[in-house]
Design an enzyme around this catalytic site. Structure first.
Site, PDB file in Angstrom:
ATOM      1  N   PRO A 562       0.797  -1.227   0.000  1.00 36.58           N
ATOM      2  CG  PRO A 562       0.327  -0.660   2.250  1.00 36.58           C
ATOM      3  CD  PRO A 562       1.132  -1.615   1.407  1.00 36.58           C
ATOM      4  CG  ASP A 563       5.095   1.088  -0.551  1.00 40.21           C
ATOM      5  OD1 ASP A 563       4.536   0.184   0.094  1.00 40.21           O
ATOM      6  OD2 ASP A 563       6.320   1.169  -0.667  1.00 40.21           O
TER       7      ASP A 563
END
Length: 789
Positions: A562-563
């Site tokens: 989920p950067d």
């Protein structure tokens, strides 16, 4: 907790289903979000998953909101609606699923002070503006399904919800950025927000910075369907489940050998090289797998932490509830599902503000629950002011005049700064060539990779040694004249440098400090190594992102999720803190945990597991991946309800909607039709369908071409001309953003030292000789760009 930063902001939520998360994000941060529904209620109140007669999805997406119901056929309610509109700041509306018979364009024209967000699947314009984009269909179109694919398998959709939830986060960012601009200009904005375009930019951006595993290569040069990257972050069976290991650095390999008692089979010193280990992975997997198989996951996690080996248990969503880390940080909170005492565990928000969680404060509202309350309030408040609070020029970008000090590294750190830089902020990337950003390590100092170009465009680079006391002094001087400091180091790093939040706000009481980490700044896991694959394993995502029929079918190694979403969440909260600072002059600390971003985006699944006790019973959408005519061409079809099945049967000429017969007919029909033709035929019939696209397909996509989604940007020192995304959404009055190339390391050091820090040329040269600052001898990017033009 302290006053939330968006207290006083009024948001009207006219969405239904997929659009509901964007306004909720603002509600989490203190905005008064009023949900407007019809007298019959919105369709999302019966959306899956259901528990008895309550929608868990509705409960998740509408927490921290109030609700009113309106009858558009009555004069009283129409006046009520327009009165409420006139006293609001931001409106989210889905024109293709109207809850009231008025278009977003009409609302914007009647109230120029408003930020009006028109939220559709593909945008208000273009040849595919009326198409249907479900989560699975959009996942195929944006390229995630083909990136997830394992060799010999069909393309794989990511866990349901990730695509549209991520797009909603970027939509909230667009809305709040426009509102911040209004504070300086008094001017509202009309935003054409395409979920498709937002998903391309937020889930796993093909035209954005990539993880270090990509080696800085452009995605359109890779054959995603041919890749098998599971060996990079291998998963092993243990005594009571599975664990994932991320041994990358030589010291981590040496630690693993020490933990294992130095097995002779792995004694070759050449195995200290990551490349050599990849070539010998069959031998390594056999030896390491045999060692791990005899221990429980808990034993392995404990021992791995003691030896410094990056390892995490591969958990299911149900197991996540028992983790001490998430319990300590109150990552879940029990919330009423109804008024009969039934509760569910909701992920407790996305972010911490000034050390307190900006989480769930109230359950999702019942139908028309707050009508009387809102009516009373309207009688007591004035209309919203439309005058400027700042005085900036009407044509300015939202963040013109803001200065951001960017200490961020790899993806999350880069993206927070870029989001502000693209919309006008002066962003100074502070870096030290002796301890380079991981993204820099894949290229020589005088060159630029595609990944770096995307992640650091529109920024300046200051080479500064923060391990030198004089370097700290220069940084502190920058803090005195800046607005935001961004970092995503391991918790404790900034404090070790003497630059923790307490110190920074002493230098500048109005500074907003943002930190991001894998598991959060507190709790027993706060200092764990924060590799994304370990975060995904620990939060239950890895166990969901897989081919269920294959024991080794885990398929999340190619994603960087989920950067990017974590970065957008951080940017939204930083911006909210700046809005609050406009009123009280006081800065704030913003903390985002990548793990808790995942928990929040999978909140419906966790909530279902908390009430059913069985996450395996979570209802999956009816998705079909079908091979089409031509070499390795695929489409994804999602049947939402019996009406979709009936429409599909009509297209196929199938006399029944019985599932097995319909699927068999579809398999044969798709095999004889090219993918693009099949997609168009089904979409024209109202059936959600999308081609499994590759990066090159996106660059030829007629919808994206019509909406000029991609623009060329010139990046010297390597990539040359690149296709790049521009603004996060289509703004009616925002000037086109510049796409300036990313800087080489230290490229702007002399300019910043001279113009911002007011050092003389002699002082700059002396500081460079002493190693306090680092200069770059290459020409400035301005000169390079002018030469190119």
């Amino acid at each position: 907790m302290p006053k939330l930063p968006l207290t006083g902001l009024r948001v009207l939520d006219l969405t239904d289903g997929r659009g509901e998360l964007a306004p909720r994000l603002l509600g989490d941060l203190g905005a008064d979000v009023i949900r407007v529904e019809t007298a019959q209620g919105s369709s999302s109140r019966t959306a899956l998953p259901m528990w008895r007669d309550r929608s868990i999805s509705y409960a998740v997406h509408n927490a921290n909101k109030r609700a009113i119901a309106l009858d558009a056929d009555t004069t009283e309610d129409v006046e009520f609606f327009w009165d409420l509109v006139g006293r609001s700041d931001i409106i989210f509306q889905q024109p293709d699923a109207p809850l009231i018979p008025v278009s977003p364009e009409e609302i914007a024209a009647a109230h120029p002070h408003l930020i009006v967000v028109a939220l559709t699947d593909f945008g208000l314009t273009g040849p595919r503006r009326d198409w249907i984009g479900t989560d699975a269909v959009l996942g195929a179109l944006i390229g995630v399904s083909v990136q997830s694919r394992l060799p010999g398998q069909e393309p794989l959709s990511p866990p349901n919800g990730i695509v549209t939830e991520s797009a909603a986060v970027l939509t909230a960012w667009s809305a709040l950025a426009a509102y911040y601009r209004r504070l300086g200009t008094g001017r509202g904005e009309f935003i054409d927000a395409s979920t498709y375009e937002a998903a391309i930019q937020s889930v796993d951006p093909l035209f954005g910075i990539r993880g270090t595993a990509s080696g800085g290569r452009p995605p359109w040069e890779e054959e995603y369907e041919q890749q098998d990257t599971r060996h990079l972050y291998p998963i092993f069976r243990c005594k009571d489940g599975y664990v994932r290991m991320c041994v990358l650095a030589t010291r981590q390999w040496e630690s693993l050998l020490s933990w294992m008692g130095s097995p002779p089979e792995l004694a070759d010193p050449e195995l200290g090289s990551l490349v050599a280990r990849q070539q010998a992975r069959d031998l390594i997997d056999t030896v390491v797998g045999g060692f791990l198989r005899t221990r429980t996951a808990t034993e392995l996690e404990t021992e791995a932490e003691r030896f410094g080996v990056p390892l995490a248990r591969v958990q299911t969503p149900a197991q996540v509830f028992d983790c001490e880390q998430f319990g300590t940080r109150r990552a879940f909170v029990r919330t009423p599902l109804d008024d009969n005492g039934q509760t569910i565990a909701l992920a407790n928000g996305f972010v911490e503000f000034d050390g307190e969680r900006a989480g769930i404060r109230r359950r999702a509202p019942q139908h028309d629950e707050h009508r009387a309350e809102v009516l009373r309030e309207l009688a007591d408040i004035d209309k919203r002011p439309t005058d400027s609070q700042g005085g900036g020029p009407p044509g300015a970008l939202p963040f013109a005049g803001l200065r951001v000090l960017d200490l961020g590294v790899i993806v999350v750190g880069a993206e927070i700064g870029r989001l502000f830089a693209d919309l006008g902020a002066e962003v100074i990337k502070v870096e030290n060539r002796n301890f380079p950003d991981g993204s820099r390590q894949v290229a020589p100092a005088d060159t630029m990779t595609v990944s770096l170009a995307y992640g650091h465009r529109n920024k300046q680079s200051l080479g500064l040694n923060l391990r030198d006391p004089r370097g700290i002094e220069l940084f502190e001087e920058l803090v005195r004249g800046s607005d935001v400091v961004v970092s995503n180091f391991k918790p404790g790093t900034m404090a070790a440098l003497g630059l923790d939040y307490e110190r920074l706000r002493t230098l500048n009481p109005g500074i907003v400090v943002a930190d991001s980490s894998a598991f959060g700044p507190t709790g027993p896991w706060s200092e764990r190594m924060g590799y994304g694959p370990l975060v995904r394993a620990a939060t239950g995502l890895t166990s969901l992102w897989r081919y269920p029929e294959l024991e080794d079918g885990y398929a999340d190694t190619s994603t960087i999720y989920p950067d990017n979403v974590s970065a957008i969440i951080s940017a939204i909260t930083v911006l909210a803190a700046l809005i609050k600072r406009n009123g009280d002059g006081i800065g704030a600390r913003v903390s985002v945990s990548q793990a808790e971003t995942i928990l929040a985006q999978l909140s419906s699944r966790f909530a279902f597991a908390s009430i059913s006790g069985d996450d395996c019973a979570y209802p999956s959408p009816d998705v079909h991946v079908l091979q089409c005519a031509g070499r390795d061409q695929w489409c994804v079809v999602e049947l939402r309800d019996p009406r979709d099945s009936a429409k599909l049967a009509e297209v196929l000429g199938c006399r029944t909607t019985e599932r097995a017969a319909l699927v068999n007919t579809a398999i044969n029909w798709f095999a004889h039709h090219p993918a693009s033709e099949a997609m168009s035929t089904l979409q024209d019939a109202g059936v959600p369908c999308g081609v499994v696209q590759r990066p090159t397909d996106l660059m030829r996509d007629p919808q994206l071409l019509d909406r000029q989604f991609l623009r060329p940007v010139y990046q010297p020192h390597g990539p040359g001309v690149l296709p790049a995304t521009g603004a996060p959404a289509r703004f009616a009055s925002l000037p086109q953003i510049d796409l300036l190339p990313a800087p080489l390391q230290g490229q702007d050091t002399r300019t910043i030292c001279r113009d911002v820090l007011r050092l003389s040329e002699a002082q700059i040269d002396e500081a460079a000789r002493a190693g306090v600052i680092q200069l770059c001898d290459s020409r400035s990017r301005t000169d390079e760009s002018q030469d190119h033009e």
